[in-house]
Enzyme design. Structure first.
Site, PDB file in Angstrom:
ATOM      1  N   GLY A  99       0.833  -1.199   0.000  1.00 26.38           N
ATOM      2  CA  GLY A  99       0.000   0.000   0.000  1.00 26.38           C
ATOM      3  C   GLY A  99       0.862   1.241   0.000  1.00 26.38           C
ATOM      4  O   GLY A  99       2.071   1.167  -0.249  1.00 26.38           O
ATOM      5  N   GLU A 466      -6.268  -1.338 -27.397  1.00 28.10           N
ATOM      6  CA  GLU A 466      -5.699  -2.492 -26.708  1.00 28.10           C
ATOM      7  C   GLU A 466      -4.540  -3.096 -27.516  1.00 28.10           C
ATOM      8  O   GLU A 466      -3.528  -3.504 -26.953  1.00 28.10           O
ATOM      9  CB  GLU A 466      -6.798  -3.542 -26.446  1.00 28.10           C
ATOM     10  N   LYS A 470      -0.782  -3.511 -26.025  1.00 29.50           N
ATOM     11  CA  LYS A 470      -0.086  -4.804 -25.941  1.00 29.50           C
ATOM     12  C   LYS A 470       1.352  -4.675 -26.441  1.00 29.50           C
ATOM     13  O   LYS A 470       2.294  -5.136 -25.821  1.00 29.50           O
ATOM     14  CB  LYS A 470      -0.856  -5.801 -26.784  1.00 29.50           C
ATOM     15  N   GLU A 473       3.560  -2.429 -24.072  1.00 37.02           N
ATOM     16  CA  GLU A 473       3.899  -3.005 -22.767  1.00 37.02           C
ATOM     17  C   GLU A 473       5.159  -3.852 -22.773  1.00 37.02           C
ATOM     18  O   GLU A 473       5.925  -3.823 -21.818  1.00 37.02           O
ATOM     19  CB  GLU A 473       2.737  -3.894 -22.266  1.00 37.02           C
ATOM     20  N   LYS A 586       1.210  -6.480 -12.435  1.00 38.80           N
ATOM     21  CA  LYS A 586      -0.049  -7.066 -12.891  1.00 38.80           C
ATOM     22  C   LYS A 586      -1.203  -6.643 -12.013  1.00 38.80           C
ATOM     23  O   LYS A 586      -2.305  -6.414 -12.481  1.00 38.80           O
ATOM     24  CB  LYS A 586       0.062  -8.591 -12.895  1.00 38.80           C
TER      25      LYS A 586
END
Ligand code: G6P
Length: 591
Positions: A99, A466, A470, A473, A586
């Site tokens: 956190g 998207e 991809k 990334e 992730k």
């Protein structure tokens, strides 16, 4: 992002925690550490980089209780010193955190004025010192922990190992779940990390204080002090086998799995979808939200709801939802889209929407996670664990789920199922050496390019976003996706001789506009790559064309797959870390 793992039981705790951290690796991390308790003494090993057997690690005494952590740096660089666990000044406890302590600087200044000396740049060390400070006011260490925890702002989950062998933990916002195995108790950021040992879990709520002492588990609310009844739940679909199998990387394995996962995500019956269909029909407005890839899936789901079911639906990126808060009404419905079920930005919107009285639905991949638990209508993509940081099979599964939802609203579930089944069958043929070699050829051409663009329109607009994400990334190439209409309003200024421009094309009402956009970039020297329906493969406007299996209404789902494959083969060509791309995590549990 940061992962927490603790174990106490009959097995060697060092090994259990080491293996647990390995299974948390997929969340993204840059350093790690393990602390064991032995004969009234805590010993630790910390390192940066990959979790692997090390000399120092082997030297830790074998014990029955240990905690560990994977760190994704927020405050302070990636150093062994900043890695968790962080030891108390008197060596009596050590602590890990997931956190961000949002009031970190105020607390640190106060503690420094009180004479505390900080040896790391982390916000975690503030929690350690805060507990030490609170310990001055009480003999009871657990009370000190609870008091200190209440002073923290932000979403923080902590776990502590004491010299007496107790493990303490408090959850708020960031995930934490208990596993009750035959031979021991686990405490971890997700149930997947202890899945080989147990699928009996105790789900924790915010402000739950956990104590694991002498093999016994106690939970109470840190704010009210009320003890919580321990309810053990059995998680369905526990995946014990997280292996690459015959594949070199998880990414390619997960890409190929789409032949099944698209189908699995739509295995819902009319009866199961009915409560949500009803809520959508009764809602004033529907918002679909998510972040990153899930945000683009949200866009695609909203597209299906608007265009197939004719429902007033707005897609919003979770982290921008605040700009809608003034028009949010209690009879609005929120559909949250998430792989992990733990994305902080999305959870925050759901908390706000709940306060407004809105109903919440979700489509999540991981079981027993916060977003599902906050939802009135819970659905799962059933895609199995997705380990590669870049999401592939979960994205298409979420889109497919949105499609069958929209079709159910208009009474066409049967047709939807047929279409999804057809697509699955076509994909089985598509994943072949022939496809891979055509993609590899393109990847080789793209290897030396620095800037690229992707155009899509209408049903393929989100596919373009998207698709570009991809490639970005994992290849670290500069690539942007656009709705084709944007072209003339700016993007075209960036197109130079040889600039690769992808055009996604389905046999739909937008195909002509897409072709004319591609003509315009080609006229300026772009290298054009068509992706989509074979019907367009011979058009002169495309220098290259990648044919994709098309099923009417859902070709926008399959059209993303070549981008996943290009991303994979291009990154392989570049020698990048495919499953764990730099800087990315992730599970994004902090804001
Ligand atoms: C990160 C991941 C993406 C994911 C996004 C949202 O950016 O790398 O793959 O789409 O977070 O996460 P969620 O778990 O909510 O889908």
């Amino acid at each position: 992002m940061c992962g927490v793992f603790g174990y106490t039981g009959k097995s060697v705790a060092n090994d259990m925690v080491f293996q647990g951290l390995k299974r948390l690796e997929y969340r993204g991390y840059d350093s790690w550490g393990i602390a064991v308790n032995n004969d009234g003494k805590i010993q630790m090993f910390k390192d940066i980089g990959e979790i692997q057997e090390r000399e120092g690690l082997k030297e830790l005494p074998q014990t029955t209780t240990a905690i560990g952590h994977t760190r994704w740096a927020t405050h302070g660089g990636v150093t062994v010193n900043n890695a968790h666990p962080h030891m108390a000044t008197d060596d009596k406890f050590t602590l890990v955190q997931n956190g961000i302590v949002e009031n970190f600087s105020q607390l640190k200044t106060k503690l420094e004025k009180l004479g505390y000396k900080f040896t790391t740049q982390t916000d975690t060390e503030v929690i350690v010192k805060l507990i030490e400070e609170q310990s001055k006011t009480t003999e009871d260490f657990e009370i000190a922990v609870k008091k200190a925890f209440k002073l923290l702002e932000g979403r923080n989950t902590i776990a502590i190992l004491r010299i007496n062998g107790d493990i303490l933990a408090v959850r708020n916002g960031s995930p934490l779940v208990i596993g009750k195995g035959k031979d021991g108790i686990f405490l971890a950021s997700d149930s997947l990390s202890f899945a080989p040992y147990t699928n009996d879990v105790v789900l924790l709520d915010d402000y739950d204080f956990v104590k694991i002492s002498n093999g016994k588990l106690h939970i109470e609310n840190v704010l009210t002090g009320k003890e919580k009844k321990i309810v053990v739940q059995k998680l369905k679909n526990t995946y014990t086998n997280i292996e690459k199998g015959k594949y070199e990387h998880f990414m390619i394995k997960e890409i190929v799995e789409q032949e099944k996962t698209i189908f699995n995500a739509t295995e819902y019956t009319q009866t199961e979808l009915k409560p949500l269909v009803q809520a959508i029909q009764e809602a004033h407005r529907v918002y679909v939200l998510g972040a990153g890839t899930a945000g683009f899936a949200a866009g695609q789901i909203a597209y299906f709801l608007r265009n197939i079911a004719k429902i007033d639906t707005q897609e919003v990126r979770s982290y921008e939802f605040n700009t809608y808060k003034n028009i949010l009404k209690k009879d609005d419905l929120i559909i949250a889209v998430s792989q992990s079920g733990e994305t902080a930005d999305t959870i925050e919107v759901l908390e706000m929407a709940k306060k407004h009285g809105c109903k919440i639905a979700s489509i999540v991949n991981m079981l027993g996670t916060t977003i599902s638990r906050m939802s009135d209508f819970k659905y799962y993509t059933n895609a199995g664990p997705e380990i590669c940081v870049a999401s592939t099979k979960v994205f298409t599964a979420q889109c497919a789920w949105g499609y069958i939802l929209a079709k159910t609203i208009v009474g066409e579930l049967k047709e939807a199922k047929k279409n999804v089944t057809d697509l699955s069958n076509l994909l089985t043929k598509y994943f072949s050496e022939k496809t891979y070699s055509s993609i590899e050829k393109i990847a080789k051409v793209l290897k030396n390019k620095e800037h690229m663009f992707v155009l899509g329109k209408g049903e393929n607009a989100y596919t373009a976003l998207e698709g570009a994400l991809k490639i970005k990334e994992i290849s670290y190439k500069h690539i942007e996706g656009f709705a084709a209409g944007e072209l003339k309003h700016g993007v075209i200024a960036l197109v130079a001789k040889g600039t690769p421009v992808f055009g996604i094309i389905s046999n739909d009402e937008d195909c002509k506009d897409l072709v004319s956009g591609m003509e315009q970039v080609r006229a300026r020297g772009a290298m054009t790559i068509g992706i989509g329906d074979s019907k367009f493969s011979k058009l002169e406007v495309f220098d290259y064309f990648l044919v994709v299996p098309q099923v009417e209404e859902i070709s926008n789902i399959s059209n993303v797959i070549p981008f996943q494959l290009i991303s994979y083969f291009l990154s392989k060509e570049l020698g990048n870390n495919i499953d764990k791309p730099r800087n990315l995590a992730k599970s994004v549990t902090v804001k």
